[in-house]
Each structure stands twice: as C-alpha cells, then as structure tokens.
Design a protein around this motif. Structure first.
Motif, PDB file in Angstrom:
ATOM      1  N   THR A  43      13.789   3.202   3.325  1.00  0.00           N
ATOM      2  CA  THR A  43      12.373   3.064   2.987  1.00  0.00           C
ATOM      3  C   THR A  43      12.119   3.676   1.621  1.00  0.00           C
ATOM      4  O   THR A  43      12.562   4.779   1.322  1.00  0.00           O
ATOM      5  CB  THR A  43      11.506   3.781   4.034  1.00  0.00           C
ATOM      6  OG1 THR A  43      11.708   3.156   5.299  1.00  0.00           O
ATOM      7  CG2 THR A  43      10.035   3.740   3.675  1.00  0.00           C
ATOM      8  N   VAL A  44      11.401   2.939   0.779  1.00  0.00           N
ATOM      9  CA  VAL A  44      11.006   3.421  -0.536  1.00  0.00           C
ATOM     10  C   VAL A  44       9.496   3.267  -0.649  1.00  0.00           C
ATOM     11  O   VAL A  44       8.942   2.225  -0.308  1.00  0.00           O
ATOM     12  CB  VAL A  44      11.690   2.630  -1.677  1.00  0.00           C
ATOM     13  CG1 VAL A  44      11.232   3.142  -3.033  1.00  0.00           C
ATOM     14  CG2 VAL A  44      13.198   2.707  -1.565  1.00  0.00           C
ATOM     15  N   LEU A  45       8.851   4.324  -1.120  1.00  0.00           N
ATOM     16  CA  LEU A  45       7.419   4.300  -1.371  1.00  0.00           C
ATOM     17  C   LEU A  45       7.179   4.386  -2.865  1.00  0.00           C
ATOM     18  O   LEU A  45       7.789   5.219  -3.544  1.00  0.00           O
ATOM     19  CB  LEU A  45       6.720   5.480  -0.692  1.00  0.00           C
ATOM     20  CG  LEU A  45       6.871   5.601   0.815  1.00  0.00           C
ATOM     21  CD1 LEU A  45       6.206   6.892   1.297  1.00  0.00           C
ATOM     22  CD2 LEU A  45       6.287   4.396   1.523  1.00  0.00           C
ATOM     23  N   VAL A  58       2.857   1.403  -2.201  1.00  0.00           N
ATOM     24  CA  VAL A  58       3.636   0.197  -1.898  1.00  0.00           C
ATOM     25  C   VAL A  58       4.841   0.680  -1.112  1.00  0.00           C
ATOM     26  O   VAL A  58       5.537   1.601  -1.527  1.00  0.00           O
ATOM     27  CB  VAL A  58       4.089  -0.533  -3.180  1.00  0.00           C
ATOM     28  CG1 VAL A  58       4.932  -1.755  -2.821  1.00  0.00           C
ATOM     29  CG2 VAL A  58       2.893  -0.929  -4.023  1.00  0.00           C
ATOM     30  N   ARG A  59       5.064   0.046   0.032  1.00  0.00           N
ATOM     31  CA  ARG A  59       6.195   0.437   0.883  1.00  0.00           C
ATOM     32  C   ARG A  59       7.170  -0.719   0.986  1.00  0.00           C
ATOM     33  O   ARG A  59       6.786  -1.849   1.272  1.00  0.00           O
ATOM     34  CB  ARG A  59       5.686   0.819   2.261  1.00  0.00           C
ATOM     35  CG  ARG A  59       6.810   1.194   3.213  1.00  0.00           C
ATOM     36  CD  ARG A  59       6.289   1.616   4.551  1.00  0.00           C
ATOM     37  NE  ARG A  59       7.380   1.903   5.472  1.00  0.00           N
ATOM     38  CZ  ARG A  59       7.234   2.554   6.609  1.00  0.00           C
ATOM     39  NH1 ARG A  59       6.037   2.990   6.971  1.00  0.00           N
ATOM     40  NH2 ARG A  59       8.270   2.770   7.385  1.00  0.00           N
ATOM     41  N   LEU A  60       8.439  -0.390   0.771  1.00  0.00           N
ATOM     42  CA  LEU A  60       9.503  -1.373   0.933  1.00  0.00           C
ATOM     43  C   LEU A  60      10.490  -0.841   1.952  1.00  0.00           C
ATOM     44  O   LEU A  60      10.972   0.283   1.824  1.00  0.00           O
ATOM     45  CB  LEU A  60      10.206  -1.627  -0.396  1.00  0.00           C
ATOM     46  CG  LEU A  60       9.310  -2.335  -1.394  1.00  0.00           C
ATOM     47  CD1 LEU A  60       9.007  -1.426  -2.540  1.00  0.00           C
ATOM     48  CD2 LEU A  60       9.948  -3.596  -1.845  1.00  0.00           C
ATOM     49  N   ASP A  61      10.765  -1.645   2.947  1.00  0.00           N
ATOM     50  CA  ASP A  61      11.761  -1.331   3.967  1.00  0.00           C
ATOM     51  C   ASP A  61      12.851  -2.381   3.860  1.00  0.00           C
ATOM     52  O   ASP A  61      12.691  -3.498   4.362  1.00  0.00           O
ATOM     53  CB  ASP A  61      11.133  -1.341   5.366  1.00  0.00           C
ATOM     54  CG  ASP A  61      10.123  -0.221   5.553  1.00  0.00           C
ATOM     55  OD1 ASP A  61      10.520   0.946   5.425  1.00  0.00           O
ATOM     56  OD2 ASP A  61       8.940  -0.520   5.823  1.00  0.00           O
ATOM     57  N   PRO A  66       6.990  -6.373   0.511  1.00  0.00           N
ATOM     58  CA  PRO A  66       6.291  -5.104   0.288  1.00  0.00           C
ATOM     59  C   PRO A  66       4.995  -5.040   1.092  1.00  0.00           C
ATOM     60  O   PRO A  66       4.302  -6.045   1.248  1.00  0.00           O
ATOM     61  CB  PRO A  66       5.968  -5.114  -1.207  1.00  0.00           C
ATOM     62  CG  PRO A  66       6.772  -6.202  -1.803  1.00  0.00           C
ATOM     63  CD  PRO A  66       7.117  -7.149  -0.707  1.00  0.00           C
ATOM     64  N   ARG A  67       4.687  -3.856   1.580  1.00  0.00           N
ATOM     65  CA  ARG A  67       3.407  -3.577   2.227  1.00  0.00           C
ATOM     66  C   ARG A  67       2.597  -2.759   1.226  1.00  0.00           C
ATOM     67  O   ARG A  67       3.136  -1.873   0.576  1.00  0.00           O
ATOM     68  CB  ARG A  67       3.620  -2.812   3.519  1.00  0.00           C
ATOM     69  CG  ARG A  67       4.379  -3.622   4.562  1.00  0.00           C
ATOM     70  CD  ARG A  67       4.852  -2.798   5.727  1.00  0.00           C
ATOM     71  NE  ARG A  67       3.775  -2.103   6.412  1.00  0.00           N
ATOM     72  CZ  ARG A  67       3.972  -1.123   7.303  1.00  0.00           C
ATOM     73  NH1 ARG A  67       5.190  -0.739   7.625  1.00  0.00           N
ATOM     74  NH2 ARG A  67       2.945  -0.542   7.885  1.00  0.00           N
ATOM     75  N   ILE A  68       1.307  -3.057   1.120  1.00  0.00           N
ATOM     76  CA  ILE A  68       0.486  -2.462   0.067  1.00  0.00           C
ATOM     77  C   ILE A  68      -0.792  -1.877   0.644  1.00  0.00           C
ATOM     78  O   ILE A  68      -1.424  -2.468   1.522  1.00  0.00           O
ATOM     79  CB  ILE A  68       0.094  -3.521  -0.989  1.00  0.00           C
ATOM     80  CG1 ILE A  68       1.335  -4.212  -1.533  1.00  0.00           C
ATOM     81  CG2 ILE A  68      -0.742  -2.904  -2.103  1.00  0.00           C
ATOM     82  CD1 ILE A  68       1.036  -5.487  -2.301  1.00  0.00           C
ATOM     83  N   TYR A  69      -1.188  -0.738   0.101  1.00  0.00           N
ATOM     84  CA  TYR A  69      -2.493  -0.149   0.387  1.00  0.00           C
ATOM     85  C   TYR A  69      -3.065   0.324  -0.941  1.00  0.00           C
ATOM     86  O   TYR A  69      -2.383   0.981  -1.735  1.00  0.00           O
ATOM     87  CB  TYR A  69      -2.379   1.035   1.346  1.00  0.00           C
ATOM     88  CG  TYR A  69      -3.692   1.778   1.509  1.00  0.00           C
ATOM     89  CD1 TYR A  69      -4.681   1.288   2.344  1.00  0.00           C
ATOM     90  CD2 TYR A  69      -3.947   2.933   0.790  1.00  0.00           C
ATOM     91  CE1 TYR A  69      -5.892   1.944   2.479  1.00  0.00           C
ATOM     92  CE2 TYR A  69      -5.156   3.597   0.919  1.00  0.00           C
ATOM     93  CZ  TYR A  69      -6.122   3.096   1.763  1.00  0.00           C
ATOM     94  OH  TYR A  69      -7.330   3.745   1.879  1.00  0.00           O
ATOM     95  N   PRO A 142     -11.220   0.446   0.207  1.00  0.00           N
ATOM     96  CA  PRO A 142      -9.793   0.213   0.472  1.00  0.00           C
ATOM     97  C   PRO A 142      -9.476  -1.224   0.873  1.00  0.00           C
ATOM     98  O   PRO A 142     -10.289  -1.904   1.500  1.00  0.00           O
ATOM     99  CB  PRO A 142      -9.475   1.167   1.616  1.00  0.00           C
ATOM    100  CG  PRO A 142     -10.771   1.571   2.203  1.00  0.00           C
ATOM    101  CD  PRO A 142     -11.830   1.327   1.188  1.00  0.00           C
ATOM    102  N   VAL A 143      -8.273  -1.655   0.481  1.00  0.00           N
ATOM    103  CA  VAL A 143      -7.733  -2.948   0.907  1.00  0.00           C
ATOM    104  C   VAL A 143      -6.261  -2.756   1.238  1.00  0.00           C
ATOM    105  O   VAL A 143      -5.613  -1.834   0.751  1.00  0.00           O
ATOM    106  CB  VAL A 143      -7.873  -4.055  -0.172  1.00  0.00           C
ATOM    107  CG1 VAL A 143      -9.322  -4.390  -0.450  1.00  0.00           C
ATOM    108  CG2 VAL A 143      -7.152  -3.686  -1.453  1.00  0.00           C
ATOM    109  N   GLY A 144      -5.757  -3.631   2.066  1.00  0.00           N
ATOM    110  CA  GLY A 144      -4.330  -3.616   2.359  1.00  0.00           C
ATOM    111  C   GLY A 144      -4.023  -3.080   3.736  1.00  0.00           C
ATOM    112  O   GLY A 144      -4.873  -3.020   4.624  1.00  0.00           O
ATOM    113  N   ASP A 145      -2.787  -2.659   3.882  1.00  0.00           N
ATOM    114  CA  ASP A 145      -2.227  -2.218   5.157  1.00  0.00           C
ATOM    115  C   ASP A 145      -2.568  -0.752   5.391  1.00  0.00           C
ATOM    116  O   ASP A 145      -1.888   0.137   4.887  1.00  0.00           O
ATOM    117  CB  ASP A 145      -0.716  -2.430   5.128  1.00  0.00           C
ATOM    118  CG  ASP A 145      -0.032  -2.118   6.439  1.00  0.00           C
ATOM    119  OD1 ASP A 145      -0.685  -1.556   7.349  1.00  0.00           O
ATOM    120  OD2 ASP A 145       1.169  -2.415   6.543  1.00  0.00           O
ATOM    121  N   THR A 146      -3.605  -0.500   6.161  1.00  0.00           N
ATOM    122  CA  THR A 146      -4.023   0.882   6.399  1.00  0.00           C
ATOM    123  C   THR A 146      -3.050   1.650   7.290  1.00  0.00           C
ATOM    124  O   THR A 146      -3.092   2.867   7.329  1.00  0.00           O
ATOM    125  CB  THR A 146      -5.429   0.940   7.014  1.00  0.00           C
ATOM    126  OG1 THR A 146      -5.439   0.172   8.218  1.00  0.00           O
ATOM    127  CG2 THR A 146      -6.472   0.415   6.035  1.00  0.00           C
TER     128      THR A 146
END
Length: 184
Positions: A43-45, A58-61, A66-69, A142-146
């Motif tokens: 996992t990288v943030l 931004v989270r990458l697994d 990518p998942r973004i908040y 806020p927007v994105g993956d909470t």
C-alpha cells in the motif's frame, strides 16, 4: 505552499519520501510515481496539502485503481495539483466532458430549459458560481472515498473532521508521524 509526500507500507512499517509533483500532469502519472516508491505491491499513500486550504489522499494497493479523497473539491479545483486528483469520475461527470465550460458558454443556470432548480433556494447562498455555471460542477467540501483509510485506523468520521494539520493527524493514526516529519 504545497507539501506532498509518499508513505509506503512495508513489512518493516511505513517509509516516507518527499515527492516532487512538477512533472506530474495526470492521475496516471501520480499513480506511476507512487508505485515506484515500493518494489513490492504494498500500500502506498500519496499525501498532498496546500497551506491548510485542502488536502488529498491517494491510495494505491498494488495494481488496483487509485482511490482518492479530497477534503475540499472547490479549493482543490483552484490548484494545479488539486486538478490532478479531481477526475471526472470523482466529480460524477462524463469522462472528457467539461460541464462548467458547456454551461458557461450557454449562459444557463445549470438546469434543463433554463428553469430554476427547486434546490437553488436552500439557504446556503451557493446557487451558482461566479462564472454562471452550476455550483454542483465542483462541490464545496469533501469528495471521493471517505473510507480510504478506514482499515488503516482513520475512520470516516475522523477523516471528515480533519482540518488544520490533517496530514500530521493522519500520519499519527497510521503510526507514521516520525517518518513523515523526516521529509516535511
């Protein structure tokens, strides 16, 4: 003033590295940069902050998308780095479309046939943007993956309540505050 750092989770804990975003133009570029931070598929943030105006995670697994908040989309939209994170998908727009430009050129209020939207009078005074486009094109807040950090110890409620020093508080919750401070 911006601050951007990568936090890579390894079997030895979190490793931080300062990152330069000058050559990053797209979310894909940012994802590639983040994936280079770890040889494994850990996992990288990517943590980005602009002087307490907004922050993004931004989270990458591995090879997953990518998942973004983003804490405040409207503030981030005024930033070149924020624009990288505010994808059409994240904002609920059609890919490749520029809803604001279309509305501005037609001088409409953002509703079909120019009729006023029933929700325009909600008492918050944000019916339309200065350019005449819809306030919904880039929302305030806020927007994105909470739930982006939920499994790492930062609940949705905690993430939504962060304001000043958000990245420091996130790093503390992850047990990575010392490594983040080394690159700050």
């Amino acid at each position: 003033m911006y601050f951007a750092a990568l936090l890579a989770r390894t079997e030895d804990g979190w490793e931080a590295s300062d990152t330069e975003l000058d050559d990053v133009e797209t979310l894909s570029d940012l994802a590639d940069l983040a994936r280079e931070a770890t040889p494994d598929e850990d996992t990288v943030l990517v943590l980005i902050e602009q002087e307490d105006a907004w922050f993004g995670v931004v989270r990458l697994d591995g090879e997953e998308d990518p998942r973004i908040y983003v804490s405040d989309a409207a503030a981030a939209a005024r930033s070149s780095y924020g624009e990288i994170l505010l994808t059409d998908e994240l904002l609920g727009r059609e890919p490749g479309g520029d809803d604001t430009a279309d509305l501005d050129s037609l001088d409409l209020d953002g509703t079909e046939d120019g009729e006023p939207d029933e929700d325009d009078d909600d008492g918050d005074g944000e019916g339309a943007t200065e350019g005449g486009g819809s306030a919904d094109s880039v929302p305030h807040g806020p927007v994105g993956d909470t739930a982006i950090l939920d499994d790492l110890g930062v609940s949705v409620k905690e993430l939504l309540s962060l304001t000043e020093d958000a990245l420091t508080e996130i790093a503390e919750s992850l047990g990575a505050s010392e490594v983040l401070e080394t690159v700050r």
